[in-house]
Enzyme design. Structure first.
Site, PDB file in Angstrom:
ATOM      1  N   HIS A   1       0.839  -1.204   0.000  1.00 30.32           N
ATOM      2  CA  HIS A   1       0.000   0.000   0.000  1.00 30.32           C
ATOM      3  C   HIS A   1       0.876   1.257   0.000  1.00 30.32           C
ATOM      4  CE1 HIS A   1      -3.280  -2.673   1.140  1.00 30.32           C
ATOM      5  NE2 HIS A   1      -4.143  -1.672   1.128  1.00 30.32           N
TER       6      HIS A   1
ATOM      7  N   HIS B   1       1.083  -3.873   9.374  1.00 32.45           N
ATOM      8  CA  HIS B   1       2.474  -3.677   8.961  1.00 32.45           C
ATOM      9  C   HIS B   1       3.305  -3.161  10.124  1.00 32.45           C
ATOM     10  CE1 HIS B   1       2.663  -4.502   4.717  1.00 32.45           C
ATOM     11  NE2 HIS B   1       1.535  -3.834   4.525  1.00 32.45           N
TER      12      HIS B   1
END
Length: 174
Positions: free
Chosen positions: A102, A141
């Site tokens: 992303h 993450h």
């Protein structure tokens, strides 16, 4: 890794229901590069912005290959939620964590606007940073995944400019 988990746990102290929904929405924009691919295709329709659209598509393809096809499978870093009992508010991602796809896709596009000295750069930077932060907020993450995504995305944005310049025989990045 303990320090990174501490950072993620600290971010979890900022959570509240409306922010949860906002971060889910922001991260959704970055899913599969949705917002960036859409923007790139839109820009390709207009002669004035076609170069930017082509650069974005080139950079996103480079990024997908390097990030998702090469780095993630080679490094195989597990996601932070596998080390914690945090309750995820998004679907559990099935791929590996490092680097953040992303984030890297966001910074491919953002960096192209920066390198071309486009006035829209600050808005894209804000969106890229929000998408990146959402990945930490959602506990999917590690901070180093996001940092690597920023570097990788910026590098791929720059590489797309270099490739375009060589293809077009241009001597400058703009």
């Amino acid at each position: 890794m303990n320090f990174e988990l501490w950072i993620l746990d600290f971010i979890q102290t900022l959570r509240f229901p409306i922010l949860d929904q906002i971060m889910k929405g922001i991260t959704f924009l970055g899913d599969k590069g949705l917002i960036w691919i859409s923007l790139a295709l839109l820009l390709c329709f207009f002669k004035k912005t076609r170069k930017i659209g082509i650069l974005m598509i080139t950079g996103l393809i480079l990024n997908a290959l390097i990030c998702n096809v090469i780095l993630k499978p080679c490094i195989q870093r597990l996601r932070p939620f596998t080390y914690s009992d945090v309750s995820l508010i998004v679907s559990e991602p099935k791929d590996y964590s490092f680097p953040s796809g992303h984030t890297s896709a966001s910074f491919v596009c953002c960096s192209i606007f920066y390198f071309l000295k486009r006035k829209e750069f600050p808005l894209l930077l804000i969106l890229a940073l929000l998408i990146s932060f959402s990945r930490l907020y959602l506990y999917v993450h590690f901070p180093t995944d996001v940092l690597a995504g920023i570097l990788l995305g910026t590098l791929n944005g720059w590489l797309s400019l270099i490739l375009y310049r060589k293809y077009k025989g241009e001597n400058q990045l703009t």
